[in-house]
Design a protein around this motif. Structure first.
Motif, mmCIF file in Angstrom:
data_model
loop_
_atom_site.group_PDB
_atom_site.id
_atom_site.type_symbol
_atom_site.label_atom_id
_atom_site.label_comp_id
_atom_site.label_asym_id
_atom_site.label_seq_id
_atom_site.Cartn_x
_atom_site.Cartn_y
_atom_site.Cartn_z
ATOM 1 N N GLN A 104 76.090 38.182 80.365
ATOM 2 C CA GLN A 104 76.940 37.271 81.123
ATOM 3 C C GLN A 104 76.171 36.580 82.233
ATOM 4 O O GLN A 104 75.436 37.231 82.985
ATOM 5 N N THR A 105 76.379 35.261 82.328
ATOM 6 C CA THR A 105 75.870 34.475 83.458
ATOM 7 C C THR A 105 77.023 33.642 84.022
ATOM 8 O O THR A 105 76.872 32.455 84.298
ATOM 9 N N ASN A 106 78.151 34.272 84.208
ATOM 10 C CA ASN A 106 79.360 33.567 84.612
ATOM 11 C C ASN A 106 79.316 33.151 86.076
ATOM 12 O O ASN A 106 78.737 33.850 86.922
ATOM 13 N N GLY A 107 79.949 32.019 86.374
ATOM 14 C CA GLY A 107 80.150 31.574 87.740
ATOM 15 C C GLY A 107 81.630 31.637 88.074
ATOM 16 O O GLY A 107 82.428 30.900 87.495
ATOM 17 N N SER A 108 82.023 32.497 89.007
ATOM 18 C CA SER A 108 83.448 32.763 89.224
ATOM 19 C C SER A 108 84.163 31.609 89.910
ATOM 20 O O SER A 108 85.354 31.392 89.680
ATOM 21 N N THR A 109 83.462 30.859 90.775
ATOM 22 C CA THR A 109 84.105 29.721 91.446
ATOM 23 C C THR A 109 83.313 28.433 91.271
ATOM 24 O O THR A 109 83.715 27.397 91.807
#
Length: 298
Positions: A77-82
């Protein structure tokens, strides 16, 4: 407050990670960087790699310079939460095998980028989910590129819940989208772009043409708008000037307009030989104009 750098390197041999957890997350900054680099094979089994961030996701690179990359029952995962989703690159000199694996570069304001590249052999995805979705912004990009074959029985998604979908490109000599595969670029304000085996009428010289492209019965390829917007573009292509070229499309392909408004999108199925038995096509629009289905040869 950004995530740091983690490097796992084997200069001459393999990298084996079993039931491992590698993370460089950031709660108040960009996610960090994870580099896994091996001269020979890479095995990631029952493992988790995280470079998540707030606002933006980080970067994960998995590279075998001379051999194969194998991921099984693994989450990356390389998610960006905002903010924006990060990048996830998997590259191998030879084969790439992804089984029961989740690759996520999901973002809030924009989806991230996932690239899976086999320089001299093949890419195989089985029961795997690849996502570059976005909640409020545009969907990201997914690129599968193999010298020989791409075979997928998996899900590829670059959707947007409140905006326009992103782009998915599959490039190889021989491409097989198997039964139960789902390839989606669906967006509330507009469908995205899905190019399998080539570009629209071979208009983009940077996208290599396939020799054979097959979407089996039971597969779904969808670049529709979901609320108020135009349908996107779907291309299933193989080189129309190569006598060995065959495009087989037997699944469901859609590029529909949103249910609140918009025009239908564009679908192309082309090859020197074209087989369409059992295909289901829709470029429908409730409130606008129906889109285009281009067949070559007709």
């Amino acid at each position: 407050n950004e995530g740091g750098d983690i490097n796992v390197v084997s200069l001459f041999g393999d990298v084996n990670l079993h039931q491992s957890k590698v993370q460089t997350n950031a709660s108040l900054g960009r996610g960090g960087t994870v580099n896994i680099n091996a001269k020979q094979n890479i095995f990631l089994i029952d493992s988790n790699l995280y470079a998540r961030g707030s606002p933006e996701g980080g970067n994960v690179t998995i590279l075998s310079s001379a051999n194969d990359v194998n991921l099984k029952s693994t989450v990356v995962q390389t998610n960006g939460s905002t903010g924006r989703g990060g990048t996830l690159d998997i590259k191998a000199k030879k084969d790439i095998h992804l089984i029961d694996t989740y690759l996520n570069a999901i973002g809030s304001t924009e989806g991230g980028n996932v690239t899976i590249l086999s320089i001299s052999n093949s890419v195989n995805l089985k029961s795997t989910v690849v996502q570059t979705n976005s909640s409020t912004g545009r969907g990201g990009t997914i690129l599968l590129d193999a010298h020989n074959n791409i075979t997928i029985n998996s899900s590829l998604q670059t959707n947007s819940a409140k905006n326009t979908a992103g782009t998915i490109v599959l490039v190889a000599n021989h491409i097989l989208v198997q039964q139960n595969s789902i390839i989606e670029a669906k967006g509330a304000l507009g469908g995205g772009t899905i190019l399998i085996g080539g570009s629209w009428q071979n208009s983009n010289p940077n996208i290599r043409q396939a020799i054979t492209t097959t979407a089996e019965a039971g597969s779904v390829i969808d670049a529709s708008a979901t609320e108020n917007g135009d349908g996107g573009t779907v291309v299933l292509w193989s080189d129309i000037y190569d006598v060995n070229s065959i495009t087989v499309a037997k699944g469901t392909i859609a590029a529909e307009a949103g249910f609140l408004g918009g025009n239908g999108g564009n679908i192309e199925t082309s090859g020197a030989i074209l087989k369409l038995s059992g295909i289901s096509i829709s470029t429908n629009s409730i409130h606008g104009q129906t889109g285009l289905w281009l067949l070559d040869p007709t």
